[in-house]
Scaffold this motif. Structure first.
Motif, short mmCIF file in Angstrom:
data_model
loop_
_atom_site.label_atom_id
_atom_site.label_comp_id
_atom_site.label_asym_id
_atom_site.label_seq_id
_atom_site.Cartn_x
_atom_site.Cartn_y
_atom_site.Cartn_z
N THR A 1 0.80 -1.22 0.00
CA THR A 1 0.00 0.00 0.00
C THR A 1 0.84 1.27 0.00
O THR A 1 0.32 2.35 -0.24
CB THR A 1 -0.92 0.01 1.23
OG1 THR A 1 -0.12 0.00 2.43
CG2 THR A 1 -1.83 -1.21 1.23
N GLY A 2 2.14 1.16 0.29
CA GLY A 2 2.99 2.32 0.37
C GLY A 2 2.88 3.08 1.67
O GLY A 2 3.46 4.17 1.80
N GLU A 3 2.19 2.55 2.65
CA GLU A 3 1.96 3.25 3.92
C GLU A 3 3.15 3.03 4.86
O GLU A 3 3.68 1.94 4.99
CB GLU A 3 0.69 2.71 4.57
CG GLU A 3 0.36 3.35 5.91
CD GLU A 3 -0.84 2.71 6.56
OE1 GLU A 3 -1.19 3.14 7.68
OE2 GLU A 3 -1.43 1.78 5.96
N LEU A 4 3.54 4.12 5.53
CA LEU A 4 4.59 4.06 6.53
C LEU A 4 4.00 3.55 7.84
O LEU A 4 3.15 4.20 8.45
CB LEU A 4 5.23 5.43 6.73
CG LEU A 4 6.33 5.52 7.79
CD1 LEU A 4 7.51 4.65 7.41
CD2 LEU A 4 6.76 6.97 7.99
N LYS A 5 4.43 2.38 8.31
CA LYS A 5 3.87 1.77 9.50
C LYS A 5 4.51 2.30 10.78
O LYS A 5 3.81 2.57 11.76
CB LYS A 5 4.04 0.26 9.42
CG LYS A 5 3.19 -0.41 8.35
CD LYS A 5 1.71 -0.27 8.66
CE LYS A 5 0.85 -1.01 7.64
NZ LYS A 5 -0.59 -0.87 7.93
N SER A 6 5.83 2.41 10.80
CA SER A 6 6.51 2.83 12.01
C SER A 6 7.90 3.32 11.65
O SER A 6 8.45 2.97 10.59
CB SER A 6 6.59 1.67 13.01
OG SER A 6 7.25 2.07 14.18
N SER A 7 8.47 4.12 12.55
CA SER A 7 9.83 4.62 12.36
C SER A 7 10.42 4.98 13.70
O SER A 7 9.71 5.22 14.68
CB SER A 7 9.84 5.84 11.43
OG SER A 7 9.17 6.93 12.04
N SER A 8 11.76 5.05 13.76
CA SER A 8 12.47 5.42 14.98
C SER A 8 13.84 5.94 14.60
O SER A 8 14.35 5.67 13.50
CB SER A 8 12.58 4.23 15.94
OG SER A 8 13.29 3.16 15.31
N ARG A 9 14.44 6.69 15.52
CA ARG A 9 15.76 7.27 15.31
C ARG A 9 16.77 6.57 16.22
O ARG A 9 16.60 6.53 17.43
CB ARG A 9 15.71 8.76 15.63
CG ARG A 9 17.02 9.49 15.44
CD ARG A 9 17.36 9.72 13.98
NE ARG A 9 16.37 10.56 13.31
CZ ARG A 9 16.53 11.03 12.08
NH1 ARG A 9 17.62 10.70 11.39
NH2 ARG A 9 15.60 11.78 11.52
N LEU A 10 17.82 6.01 15.59
CA LEU A 10 18.82 5.25 16.33
C LEU A 10 19.90 6.17 16.87
O LEU A 10 20.20 7.23 16.29
CB LEU A 10 19.44 4.18 15.43
CG LEU A 10 18.46 3.23 14.74
CD1 LEU A 10 19.21 2.23 13.88
CD2 LEU A 10 17.59 2.51 15.77
N ALA A 11 20.51 5.74 17.97
CA ALA A 11 21.54 6.55 18.64
C ALA A 11 22.93 6.21 18.10
O ALA A 11 23.87 5.96 18.87
CB ALA A 11 21.48 6.31 20.14
#
Length: 438
Positions: free
Chosen positions: A73-83
């Motif tokens: 679907t092209g939908e962004l499910k989740s994201s996070s920023r790594l240290a």
């Protein structure tokens, strides 16, 4: 097996230098673009371990942004920023703890292991930096990274500038194999420099690891033996540029290397024999990847063009130009191999009878199978050869006597040819000769 050019349904995910992810389908000569939340280049891509394979894609960019996207679907499910300041590589690994874990390595030697739920929360994007399950530090700098997927992701390898190959355990981060440098040049008596630019495990030879360097070297190490120096080493002193990336064949002990001059090279990981040069591109090849089940290698780089090549014959199967420089490739398991000389199916024969061989209206049909394309090509070949033979055959006069007049016709044609070869006398005019011929 024979590959049918642009009619092969193949798919590859491309990560660009400006943070875009493109879903390229070669048979349609098109791509779907997905923009990430950063303009930094994509460093690593892999499929999420889900029941629906090749649906959820994980992308990790250089600046530490990790995203989970639904490619259907092209939908962004989740994201996070790594240290981690600068990412060198990331992959799904197998650890003793239950659950799914992601291993992330930084260029400064920082190694973090994240739980899947902490890295990609179900609530969507996470503003807080996820806490790693385990952290460690390895030798730096890290310019090349690889995970042994054939053994379930229990080992990973690193290397870089003046940082020779090391194979470490995912569970303890203890080194399992530390490579030694090659012997010094006997003529110059100088130490050989080390700059590892690409690493890959060889699935067909589980104990072997292939390495390419920026000093024009291809090295193969055998972890099962006692020797820590390379068992195979190829050095090309006349090579233009250097090696930048390497990938291994899925079922054969063959490695494929890309260089900064645009070349893609095929080398045996067992004997060290140079097999063939697959292509010479217009610009540097930054990444190569092998198809999971077919002998097809994908390459891309600064030329902004992703190419599919037959690893066995060197033939080019596809080529699609993209607008951005290519940093990462992730081939899909999609792909069709058509055996040479195979007969078309009953459905293909019925379609040919209904639509006609001369009709090419189905060439643009994305649902047409490889068998249908093969049937059309075979029919067109037979039709073209028949028309050519009819055009080359001499016309026969209709004498009304059937085949019995064919001998007289040949005799008459022979006498006419002899008469035309006879030199004309001086008294005869050109006009008379034309009248006689008529």
């Amino acid at each position: 097996a024979e590959y049918m050019g642009t009619h092969l349904p193949m798919r590859v995910i491309v990560g660009t230098s400006i943070g875009q992810v493109k879903d390229v389908r070669f048979e349609r000569k098109s791509s779907e673009r997905h923009r990430t939340g950063t303009v930094k280049s994509v460093r690593a891509m892999f499929w999420a371990p889900d029941k629906e394979s090749e649906r959820y894609l994980v992308t990790v960019c250089v600046d530490g942004l990790a995203e989970l996207r639904d490619m259907k679907t092209g939908e962004l499910k989740s994201s996070s920023r790594l240290a981690i300041a600068e990412i060198a590589g990331a992959a799904v690994v197998n650890r003793p703890e239950p659950g799914t874990h992601v291993l992330v390595v930084g260029r400064d030697g920082t190694v973090h292991v994240y739980e899947w739920e902490a890295l990609f929360p179900h609530g969507g994007s996470s503003t807080d930096t996820p806490e790693p399950l385990q952290a460690a530090t390895v030798a730096a700098p890290v310019d090349a990274f690889a995970v042994n997927t054939s053994s379930g992701g229990e080992r990973f390898a690193i290397g870089g500038e003046e940082n020779n190959l090391q194979v470490l355990s995912v569970a303890t981060f203890e080194p399992l194999f530390v490579a030694r440098n090659s012997k010094a040049d006997p003529r110059l008596r100088m130490r050989r420099p080390v700059w590892v630019s690409g690493i890959t495990f060889v699935p067909a030879a589980p104990s072997r690891v292939a390495v390419v360097t920026k000093h024009r070297e291809i090295r193969v190490y055998d972890m099962a033996g006692e020797q820590r120096r390379p068992v195979i080493e190829l050095r090309d002193s006349e090579m233009v540029g250097c090696y930048l990336c390497v990938a291994a064949h899925a079922s054969k002990p063959i490695i494929v290397c890309g260089d900064s001059a645009g070349g893609v090279h095929c080398v045996s990981a067992e004997t060290g024999k140079y097999l063939r040069k697959l292509s010479r591109g217009p610009a540097s090849v930054r990444t190569v990847a092998m198809h999971p089940s077919l002998p097809v290698v994908f390459s891309g780089g600064l030329g902004r063009m992703v190419t599919a090549l037959n690893c066995d014959t060197g033939a080019q199967l596809h080529r699609v130009w993209l607008k951005q420089e290519i940093n990462a490739l992730l081939p899909s398991a999609e792909g069709v191999v058509k055996a040479k000389g195979a007969k078309p199916s009953a459905a293909s024969a019925e379609r040919r009878r209904r639509t006609g061989v001369e009709s090419d209206s189905d060439d643009s049909d994305p649902d047409a199978t490889a068998e249908d394309v093969w049937a059309r090509l075979e029919g067109a070949k037979k039709t073209g050869s028949g028309a050519k033979s009819r055009a080359a055959a001499p016309e026969r006069m209709d004498t009304g006597e059937g085949e019995s007049a064919s001998g007289d016709d040949r005799s008459a044609a022979k006498r006419t040819a002899v008469k035309r070869k006879r030199p004309a006398s001086v008294s005869e005019s050109d006009g008379d000769d034309d009248d006689d011929d008529d």
